[in-house]
Design an enzyme around this catalytic site. Structure first.
Site, PDB file in Angstrom:
ATOM      1  N   ARG A   1       0.878  -1.184   0.000  1.00 62.40           N
ATOM      2  CA  ARG A   1       0.000   0.000   0.000  1.00 62.40           C
ATOM      3  C   ARG A   1       0.910   1.227   0.000  1.00 62.40           C
ATOM      4  NH1 ARG A   1      -5.416   1.177   3.419  1.00 62.40           N
ATOM      5  NH2 ARG A   1      -6.150  -0.075   1.681  1.00 62.40           N
TER       6      ARG A   1
ATOM      7  N   HIS B   1      -7.129   0.942  -6.696  1.00 58.67           N
ATOM      8  CA  HIS B   1      -7.387   0.065  -5.550  1.00 58.67           C
ATOM      9  C   HIS B   1      -8.020  -1.214  -6.115  1.00 58.67           C
ATOM     10  CE1 HIS B   1      -7.793  -1.263  -1.594  1.00 58.67           C
ATOM     11  NE2 HIS B   1      -8.643  -0.394  -1.073  1.00 58.67           N
TER      12      HIS B   1
ATOM     13  N   GLN C   1      -9.977  -3.783  -3.935  1.00 56.56           N
ATOM     14  CA  GLN C   1     -11.298  -3.284  -3.582  1.00 56.56           C
ATOM     15  C   GLN C   1     -12.278  -3.556  -4.722  1.00 56.56           C
ATOM     16  OE1 GLN C   1     -12.250  -1.637  -0.552  1.00 56.56           O
ATOM     17  NE2 GLN C   1     -14.223  -2.144  -1.439  1.00 56.56           N
TER      18      GLN C   1
ATOM     19  N   ASP D   1     -17.136   7.362  -1.883  1.00 53.31           N
ATOM     20  CA  ASP D   1     -15.926   7.164  -1.072  1.00 53.31           C
ATOM     21  C   ASP D   1     -15.551   8.529  -0.500  1.00 53.31           C
ATOM     22  OD1 ASP D   1     -13.591   6.204   0.099  1.00 53.31           O
ATOM     23  OD2 ASP D   1     -12.446   6.156  -1.775  1.00 53.31           O
TER      24      ASP D   1
ATOM     25  N   CYS E   1     -16.404   1.734   0.162  1.00 52.77           N
ATOM     26  CA  CYS E   1     -15.263   0.856   0.465  1.00 52.77           C
ATOM     27  C   CYS E   1     -14.885   0.893   1.941  1.00 52.77           C
ATOM     28  CB  CYS E   1     -14.069   1.248  -0.394  1.00 52.77           C
ATOM     29  SG  CYS E   1     -13.548   2.951  -0.106  1.00 52.77           S
TER      30      CYS E   1
ATOM     31  N   ARG F   1     -13.842  -8.651   0.493  1.00 49.91           N
ATOM     32  CA  ARG F   1     -12.397  -8.432   0.341  1.00 49.91           C
ATOM     33  C   ARG F   1     -11.663  -9.738   0.649  1.00 49.91           C
ATOM     34  NH1 ARG F   1     -10.224  -3.268   0.888  1.00 49.91           N
ATOM     35  NH2 ARG F   1      -8.310  -4.340   0.291  1.00 49.91           N
TER      36      ARG F   1
HETATM   37  N1   CP Z   1     -11.380  -0.355   1.932  1.00 50.43           N
HETATM   38  C1   CP Z   1     -10.138  -0.400   2.433  1.00 50.43           C
HETATM   39  O1   CP Z   1      -9.141  -0.548   1.709  1.00 50.43           O
HETATM   40  O2   CP Z   1     -10.060  -0.301   3.780  1.00 50.43           O
HETATM   41  P1   CP Z   1      -8.738  -0.065   4.618  1.00 50.43           P
HETATM   42  O3   CP Z   1      -8.150   1.250   4.166  1.00 50.43           O
HETATM   43  O4   CP Z   1      -9.175  -0.036   6.051  1.00 50.43           O
HETATM   44  O5   CP Z   1      -7.762  -1.172   4.336  1.00 50.43           O
HETATM   45  N1  NVA Z   2      -9.849   6.663  -1.479  1.00 52.82           N
HETATM   46  C1  NVA Z   2      -9.499   6.223  -0.153  1.00 52.82           C
HETATM   47  C2  NVA Z   2      -9.758   4.769  -0.031  1.00 52.82           C
HETATM   48  C3  NVA Z   2      -9.497   4.183   1.324  1.00 52.82           C
HETATM   49  C4  NVA Z   2      -9.721   2.704   1.372  1.00 52.82           C
HETATM   50  C5  NVA Z   2      -8.055   6.557   0.120  1.00 52.82           C
HETATM   51  O1  NVA Z   2      -7.235   6.402  -0.795  1.00 52.82           O
HETATM   52  O2  NVA Z   2      -7.745   6.992   1.224  1.00 52.82           O
END
Ligand code: CP
Ligand code: NVA
Length: 297
Positions: free
Chosen positions: A102, A129, A132, A220, A256, A284
């Site tokens: 990440r 993502h 997701q 989101d 999400c 997920r």
């Molecule tokens: N939806 C998602 O990726 O959640 P987290 O950021 O908590 O991993």
């Molecule tokens: N768009 C958000 C998604 C979190 C799961 C971010 O990138 O923070």
């Protein structure tokens, strides 16, 4: 040496492979026991530059359920803070069978993938993502009452990483997407190009127009991780894009998570009977287990 198969975005898989992955996700969900030894002796490194609840726990629990093991690496506690991505990834690649990463910047993701000698999975960056989106597509397939080609998903708010991945995934399956964003917050060009080429994407300026005729309404956060210093202008730009009970109507609601209650969505919507957010979060786990087995097969 042969290049490993990475999963940086849904553009890394073919339409046929995406359908296979989703079919496999459904099988994993239905009969988890059958897969309980699929990754025996295998290790996943999970490297996080940003915080996470779902991604971390679903990957870690998923590896355990597949008979393997996962190692959580908080970037700040590793020597990624001192060394080059190349040297650190090449070292980890000698220990583990796959890496989930990440990252803040997609350029870091690509740099890591270019050197990794084991499959690298994008666990979110600023552009994509894809894990997701796998879970979202599995959820949409489960919930829709129509054939996929007649199903419509509206995404309102920020045309961000979650939206970009969903556009590509929906277009691959022939699901129509209607995206409503303020000017300057449209989805990523590559995603838009793909969605339009497949005739599966329409862009709108208002949330009301975007949700018209849609079966699902998705939103989101307006302020993704790494964008905190833009908070003031974003809250202003997105004020007419909140999902309220009125905007939602009788559509399914998707998010999400984490949700920023009172910003992009109200608590009432999150808790409403049309909300499918926890099933989405659960998926997920199943989708990523299928992805791990598929990549490491
Ligand atoms: N939806 C998602 O990726 O959640 P987290 O950021 O908590 O991993
Ligand atoms: N768009 C958000 C998604 C979190 C799961 C971010 O990138 O923070």
């Amino acid at each position: 040496m042969e290049k490993p198969r990475h999963f940086l975005s849904l553009l890394d898989v073919s339409q046929k492979e995406l359908s296979e992955l989703l079919a496999m996700s459904a099988r994993v969900k239905k009969n988890p026991k059958k897969f309980s030894r699929s990754l025996e002796g295998k290790t996943l490194a999970m490297l996080f530059q940003k915080t996470s609840t779902r991604t971390r726990v679903s990957f870690e629990a998923g590896m355990t359920q597949l008979g393997g093991h996962a190692i959580f690496l908080d970037w700040r506690a590793t020597n990624f803070t001192r060394g080059a991505i190349k040297d650190e990834i090449l070292s980890i690649s000698r220990y583990v069978d796959a890496i989930m990463f990440r990252a803040y910047k997609n350029s870091d993701m690509v740099e890591a993938a270019n050197v990794s000698t084991v499959p690298l999975i994008n666990g979110l960056d600023n552009l994509w993502h894809p894990c997701q989106a796998l879970a979202d597509l599995l959820t949409i397939k489960e919930k829709t009452k129509k054939p996929l080609s007649k199903t419509t998903v509206a995404f309102v708010g920020d045309g961000n990483n979650v939206c970009n991945s969903l556009i590509v995934g929906c277009a691959m399956l022939g699901i129509h997407m209607r995206v409503g964003t303020p000017e300057g917050y449209e989805p990523y060009g590559k995603a838009v190009e793909f969605g339009k080429k497949k005739n599966c994407l329409k862009l709108f300026r208002s949330a009301e127009d975007a949700v018209e005729g849609a079966d699902f309404a998705y939103t989101d956060t307006w302020i993704s991780m790494g964008e905190e210093n833009e908070r003031k202008e974003r809250l202003h730009a997105f004020q007419d894009y909140r999902v309220t009970p009125h905007l939602l109507g009788n559509r399914f609601f998707m998010h999400c998570l984490p949700a920023h209650i009172g910003e992009e969505v109200t608590r009432e919507v999150l808790d409403s009977k049309n909300s499918i957010i926890y099933g989405q979060a659960e998926n997920r786990l199943h989708a990523q287990k299928a992805l791990l087995v598929w990549l490491l097969k």
